[in-house]
Structure formats: C-alpha cells, structure tokens
Design a protein around this motif. Sequence first.
Motif, PDB file in Angstrom:
ATOM      1  N   THR A 127      48.482  41.560  32.007  1.00  0.00           N
ATOM      2  CA  THR A 127      47.110  41.143  32.304  1.00  0.00           C
ATOM      3  C   THR A 127      46.941  39.649  32.062  1.00  0.00           C
ATOM      4  OG1 THR A 127      46.421  41.833  30.080  1.00  0.00           O
ATOM      5  CG2 THR A 127      46.006  43.370  31.894  1.00  0.00           C
ATOM      6  N   THR A 128      47.550  39.124  30.998  1.00  0.00           N
ATOM      7  CA  THR A 128      47.461  37.690  30.746  1.00  0.00           C
ATOM      8  C   THR A 128      48.197  36.902  31.814  1.00  0.00           C
ATOM      9  OG1 THR A 128      47.103  37.895  28.367  1.00  0.00           O
ATOM     10  CG2 THR A 128      48.125  35.861  29.120  1.00  0.00           C
ATOM     11  N   ALA A 129      49.326  37.408  32.278  1.00  0.00           N
ATOM     12  CA  ALA A 129      50.038  36.745  33.368  1.00  0.00           C
ATOM     13  C   ALA A 129      49.182  36.714  34.631  1.00  0.00           C
ATOM     14  CB  ALA A 129      51.361  37.463  33.641  1.00  0.00           C
ATOM     15  N   ALA A 130      48.464  37.796  34.897  1.00  0.00           N
ATOM     16  CA  ALA A 130      47.593  37.838  36.076  1.00  0.00           C
ATOM     17  C   ALA A 130      46.477  36.799  35.970  1.00  0.00           C
ATOM     18  CB  ALA A 130      47.000  39.235  36.234  1.00  0.00           C
ATOM     19  N   VAL A 131      45.889  36.684  34.776  1.00  0.00           N
ATOM     20  CA  VAL A 131      44.818  35.705  34.568  1.00  0.00           C
ATOM     21  C   VAL A 131      45.355  34.282  34.725  1.00  0.00           C
ATOM     22  CG1 VAL A 131      43.319  34.717  32.784  1.00  0.00           C
ATOM     23  CG2 VAL A 131      43.360  37.192  33.168  1.00  0.00           C
ATOM     24  N   ARG A 132      46.518  34.010  34.132  1.00  0.00           N
ATOM     25  CA  ARG A 132      47.107  32.676  34.244  1.00  0.00           C
ATOM     26  C   ARG A 132      47.409  32.324  35.704  1.00  0.00           C
ATOM     27  NH1 ARG A 132      51.628  33.489  31.673  1.00  0.00           N
ATOM     28  NH2 ARG A 132      50.643  33.196  29.641  1.00  0.00           N
ATOM     29  N   LEU A 133      47.932  33.293  36.430  1.00  0.00           N
ATOM     30  CA  LEU A 133      48.241  33.074  37.836  1.00  0.00           C
ATOM     31  C   LEU A 133      46.974  32.796  38.632  1.00  0.00           C
ATOM     32  CD1 LEU A 133      50.309  33.029  40.111  1.00  0.00           C
ATOM     33  CD2 LEU A 133      50.134  35.531  40.238  1.00  0.00           C
ATOM     34  N   ALA A 134      45.925  33.550  38.361  1.00  0.00           N
ATOM     35  CA  ALA A 134      44.657  33.331  39.065  1.00  0.00           C
ATOM     36  C   ALA A 134      44.115  31.932  38.802  1.00  0.00           C
ATOM     37  CB  ALA A 134      43.635  34.383  38.649  1.00  0.00           C
ATOM     38  N   ARG A 135      44.201  31.484  37.557  1.00  0.00           N
ATOM     39  CA  ARG A 135      43.734  30.141  37.222  1.00  0.00           C
ATOM     40  C   ARG A 135      44.574  29.084  37.935  1.00  0.00           C
ATOM     41  NH1 ARG A 135      42.612  31.304  30.740  1.00  0.00           N
ATOM     42  NH2 ARG A 135      40.310  31.238  30.890  1.00  0.00           N
ATOM     43  N   ALA A 136      45.875  29.311  37.991  1.00  0.00           N
ATOM     44  CA  ALA A 136      46.745  28.330  38.647  1.00  0.00           C
ATOM     45  C   ALA A 136      46.467  28.259  40.143  1.00  0.00           C
ATOM     46  CB  ALA A 136      48.204  28.699  38.400  1.00  0.00           C
ATOM     47  N   VAL A 137      46.311  29.417  40.774  1.00  0.00           N
ATOM     48  CA  VAL A 137      46.111  29.460  42.225  1.00  0.00           C
ATOM     49  C   VAL A 137      44.771  28.861  42.626  1.00  0.00           C
ATOM     50  CG1 VAL A 137      45.747  31.038  44.160  1.00  0.00           C
ATOM     51  CG2 VAL A 137      47.656  31.408  42.587  1.00  0.00           C
ATOM     52  N   THR A 138      43.729  29.147  41.837  1.00  0.00           N
ATOM     53  CA  THR A 138      42.386  28.689  42.206  1.00  0.00           C
ATOM     54  C   THR A 138      42.049  27.314  41.635  1.00  0.00           C
ATOM     55  OG1 THR A 138      41.376  29.744  40.264  1.00  0.00           O
ATOM     56  CG2 THR A 138      41.538  31.066  42.298  1.00  0.00           C
ATOM     57  N   GLY A 139      42.759  26.907  40.585  1.00  0.00           N
ATOM     58  CA  GLY A 139      42.415  25.661  39.908  1.00  0.00           C
ATOM     59  C   GLY A 139      41.121  25.755  39.120  1.00  0.00           C
ATOM     60  N   ARG A 140      40.705  26.968  38.796  1.00  0.00           N
ATOM     61  CA  ARG A 140      39.436  27.192  38.099  1.00  0.00           C
ATOM     62  C   ARG A 140      39.686  27.684  36.674  1.00  0.00           C
ATOM     63  NH1 ARG A 140      36.151  30.596  42.777  1.00  0.00           N
ATOM     64  NH2 ARG A 140      36.168  28.967  44.396  1.00  0.00           N
ATOM     65  N   PRO A 141      38.790  27.366  35.725  1.00  0.00           N
ATOM     66  CA  PRO A 141      39.049  27.695  34.320  1.00  0.00           C
ATOM     67  C   PRO A 141      38.510  29.040  33.838  1.00  0.00           C
ATOM     68  CG  PRO A 141      37.168  26.229  34.461  1.00  0.00           C
ATOM     69  CD  PRO A 141      37.654  26.428  35.870  1.00  0.00           C
ATOM     70  N   ARG A 142      37.469  29.571  34.467  1.00  0.00           N
ATOM     71  CA  ARG A 142      36.763  30.716  33.881  1.00  0.00           C
ATOM     72  C   ARG A 142      37.328  32.055  34.365  1.00  0.00           C
ATOM     73  NH1 ARG A 142      32.276  29.076  31.079  1.00  0.00           N
ATOM     74  NH2 ARG A 142      31.438  27.010  31.615  1.00  0.00           N
ATOM     75  N   VAL A 143      37.231  33.036  33.467  1.00  0.00           N
ATOM     76  CA  VAL A 143      37.658  34.403  33.757  1.00  0.00           C
ATOM     77  C   VAL A 143      36.444  35.301  33.615  1.00  0.00           C
ATOM     78  CG1 VAL A 143      39.131  36.309  33.000  1.00  0.00           C
ATOM     79  CG2 VAL A 143      39.968  33.953  32.877  1.00  0.00           C
ATOM     80  N   ALA A 144      36.216  36.180  34.578  1.00  0.00           N
ATOM     81  CA  ALA A 144      35.112  37.140  34.500  1.00  0.00           C
ATOM     82  C   ALA A 144      35.694  38.528  34.270  1.00  0.00           C
ATOM     83  CB  ALA A 144      34.271  37.114  35.767  1.00  0.00           C
ATOM     84  N   ILE A 145      35.366  39.103  33.105  1.00  0.00           N
ATOM     85  CA  ILE A 145      35.852  40.435  32.759  1.00  0.00           C
ATOM     86  C   ILE A 145      34.720  41.444  32.905  1.00  0.00           C
ATOM     87  CG2 ILE A 145      37.500  39.471  31.111  1.00  0.00           C
ATOM     88  CD1 ILE A 145      35.641  40.470  28.857  1.00  0.00           C
ATOM     89  N   CYS A 146      35.093  42.697  33.151  1.00  0.00           N
ATOM     90  CA  CYS A 146      34.080  43.749  33.163  1.00  0.00           C
ATOM     91  C   CYS A 146      33.690  44.032  31.721  1.00  0.00           C
ATOM     92  CB  CYS A 146      34.614  45.004  33.833  1.00  0.00           C
ATOM     93  SG  CYS A 146      33.368  46.296  33.955  1.00  0.00           S
ATOM     94  N   GLY A 147      32.464  43.699  31.364  1.00  0.00           N
ATOM     95  CA  GLY A 147      32.038  43.778  29.979  1.00  0.00           C
ATOM     96  C   GLY A 147      31.823  45.180  29.464  1.00  0.00           C
ATOM     97  N   ASP A 148      31.805  46.193  30.351  1.00  0.00           N
ATOM     98  CA  ASP A 148      31.584  47.573  29.927  1.00  0.00           C
ATOM     99  C   ASP A 148      32.878  48.273  29.523  1.00  0.00           C
ATOM    100  OD1 ASP A 148      28.938  47.197  30.656  1.00  0.00           O
ATOM    101  OD2 ASP A 148      29.264  47.964  32.681  1.00  0.00           O
ATOM    102  N   GLN A 149      34.007  47.595  29.691  1.00  0.00           N
ATOM    103  CA  GLN A 149      35.290  48.262  29.474  1.00  0.00           C
ATOM    104  C   GLN A 149      35.954  47.744  28.208  1.00  0.00           C
ATOM    105  OE1 GLN A 149      36.812  47.466  33.434  1.00  0.00           O
ATOM    106  NE2 GLN A 149      35.952  49.376  34.211  1.00  0.00           N
ATOM    107  N   PRO A 150      36.654  48.614  27.481  1.00  0.00           N
ATOM    108  CA  PRO A 150      36.968  48.317  26.078  1.00  0.00           C
ATOM    109  C   PRO A 150      38.107  47.356  25.819  1.00  0.00           C
ATOM    110  CG  PRO A 150      37.780  50.490  26.688  1.00  0.00           C
ATOM    111  CD  PRO A 150      36.992  49.995  27.865  1.00  0.00           C
ATOM    112  N   PHE A 151      39.101  47.260  26.699  1.00  0.00           N
ATOM    113  CA  PHE A 151      40.285  46.490  26.312  1.00  0.00           C
ATOM    114  C   PHE A 151      41.045  45.990  27.540  1.00  0.00           C
ATOM    115  CE2 PHE A 151      44.628  45.823  24.854  1.00  0.00           C
ATOM    116  CZ  PHE A 151      44.400  45.075  23.709  1.00  0.00           C
TER     117      PHE A 151
END
Length: 454
Positions: A127-151
């Motif tokens: 999951t962290t690799a996916a987030v890092r890849l998304a940031r690299a591809v988009t050049g954007r800093p923020r991550v939006a997580i589903c706040g209703d889900q536990p982990f």
Amino acid sequence: MDTEEFQLPLSRLANERLHTMIPGGAHTYAKGDDQYPENLAPVISHGRGAHVWDIDGNRYVEYGSGLRSVSLGHAHPRVIEAVRRELDRGSNFVRPSIVEVEAAERFLATVPTAEMVKFAKNGSDVTTAAVRLARAVTGRPRVAICGDQPFFSVDDWFIGTTPMSAGVPAATTELTLAFPYGDLAATEELLTRYQDEVACLILEPATHNEPSQGSQLRSSRGDPTPGYLAGLRELADRHGCVLIFDEMITAFRWSEAGAQGLYGVVPDLSTFGKALGNGFAVSALAGRRDLMEWGGLRHSGDRVFLLSTTHGAETHSLAAAMAVQTTYAEEGITAQLHALGERLAAGVREAAAGMGVGDHIVVRGRASNLVYATLDENRQPSQQYRTLFLRQLLAGGVLAPSFVVSSALSEADIDRTVDTVAQACAVYRKALDAADPTPWLAGRPVKPAFRRLA
C-alpha cells in the motif's frame, strides 16, 4: 464448560514471557492479549484445518484465522506440498528465480484487470508503494484515504491519522486527507477544495462496516451501492488522481480477483495479501503497466523506488500463492466460503433471537467475511459485553474474535459453534436483565486495538 472452571495457566505464563521480550506481547496488535478477556488469551500450539490447539491442551473451532489470511484452513495439503517442493530447491538467490515468472503469470491470470505485478511480504509494503507511485506519477503531495475503514499501512502517511500517532511528524499527517465511504458528493468536494493536490484515492472497495446512523450509503452485507465505485473511477479520472483499491480482505473472499473482479470497476493500482498465501508471507502490488513501469527500468523518466525487498520473492511463499490461486479456481472456494458463512450467520441470528438478544448480538458483513457487534442494554457497542461473549465462546471451545470462515470448516463445526453461541446468549440475556455485565467479566474488559494510551 463453566467459565469459572475454564483456566489457561500455561497460556498465562507464556503471555508473561511474551510481554517480557516482545513489545505488546505479539507481533500484530490485533493478536494482543488485551483483545481477549483477562487471563483467557490462549497461546497456540498448532493448527490443522479449522481447528487450533493451545498450549494448555484445549481444542477450538477457529474463526478469522491468521487475521483472515488462512482461508483454506491450517496446513492445507495442496499448499504445503507446493511449499515443500520448493524448500529443497533453495528459497532466495542473487538473481530472480523462474518461480517469480510463474507466480507473476499465475497472478495476472487470476487478476486480469492488472497488467503488471510486484510481490512483497506484507500489506503495508504494497500500500505504501502504491501511494509513493501515485505521488511520483502525479507530482502531487496529498493522499486521500477512506476515513471509514480501519487500516491501510503501518507507515506514517496512515498511522499518523490513527489514535496511535506518537512518533509521526504533524507535517506528514497533514498531507493525508479523509473521504467518507459511499459519498461521492463529499469526495468531489474534497478533490475540488484541494484541486491538483491529491495524488490518489485509496480505499477498500467493499466494506463490512455498517452505515453510520441515518445513512443508507452501504448495506450490512458489505456491498457498495450500485454506481459508487464507477463514480469514484470517474472522479479520479476527472481530477487526475490515481484510484487505488486495497484488496487485502476482498481478494478471494469476494472473488478470486477481489472486489474489482466482482463489481467490474478497474482501479489504476490495487494491493493484495492475506488470503493470497494461506498464512505464508506474500503480498502484491498490481496495476496498469504505464504506472507500474515507473518503478522499473524501461522508461526514460526519474526512477521511483517502488519495492525492493530481500525476501519479497522467496520461492516457497510464491509457490504457496500459486497453490492458493489454483485451489480457489479448481475447487470453487469462494462459493464454499459464502455457503459456510450463510449457514453460520443464520444459525447465530436464530440462536440470538431465541435467547432474546437478537438486537444485541448482531452479525454483519458479507457471508465470507462476517463480523459481529456486541451491544449493551441501550443497543450501543460495548467492550464489556464483547468480553462476556468472548469468555463464553472460549469456554465452549470456539475462538472467534470475528466470524470470518475458512473453507476447512465442516457443517458440524458450524453447528457446534451455533450451540456454543446459544449458551453464550443465555448468559448475555442475564447480564442485560441485570443491566450490568460486570459479574460475568472476571477482570478488565477487552480493549480496542487502536487507542492512544496503553
């Protein structure tokens, strides 16, 4: 067995030894002895099929095996045989093994919505690799997580949003935003407010959680409302962010290809683990070739440190994953899980209703991924009543922090569980009538896994 007679002296001593050497007494917080009634946290000796034995000699019907990872049952013959074949051939080399080729081919045949895959050891890796890849591809800093889900991950980008945020810099946490499951309007408002800043939306595509009070956004079966996932797909495309499905729980239990295979909505990236190895350590990041290749060598841009793990491609774990996928496909395991779960849910509901606690012990979720709520006299979630219920189940030979089934369960196991639940419900009714479960606890109540203070 009467709960007053049910004691675990050897497990109690072993738990003390665990706490002396291992912070928290376990390697996963959800396995901690604080999740069980005081002095009734069994330490496991071994398991086979749907049963486990503790070091005190007690045998249990087990649910939620390995935090949902052991969906075929312990020591499944087909998986063990595949692992044994590789053990004599070596497990880790200085170059890729041919097993990595075979495992990737098998995985991509199982999850045809993905074009490339990379294996690792646990869910947080991918999951962290996916987030890092998304940031690299988009050049954007923020991550939006589903706040209703536990982990989602042990890493800072997520853990900083939980009550256990000690050690995570505020600057890191500020980059993580939350959106509510099922609410497309709220998600669009978030993406508009942080226009061109959000790299990705990450969520479990289906959930076992109940809707919040007054909301009908999703059902207790865990299915998203029709059009929700497709709506997220459209929002991600329109706002230029990466859509990530966390399929740790939904893969295999919803369909072999996860929720994306069942609901027909294709994410950009998705992550897998848990049932993938039937207890062996293996996880996977999968997705679109044009995104995944950013972590490879066949492109001309900046390199992304996607995943690089010494043990990520251990041959025996990959062999286990291939055996799991083959078993699911050839034996129709997902359908078996649903049938067993339906039988269990119906039996528990009938037993609870028969003892007059049907509004207090509530079975929720998809049949292959059942959990339960323990509600007090005001129908509010109660850790005290959960403690009472767990004590009664343990004394009856049922180890059930959830009601998540494995395919190794027999109908006789389900029936025995229902009988034990019925006995527990009779005690539950007495506590409700007294409006005080304390006399049946014999110690402190169980505690939430995520909490600020120890």
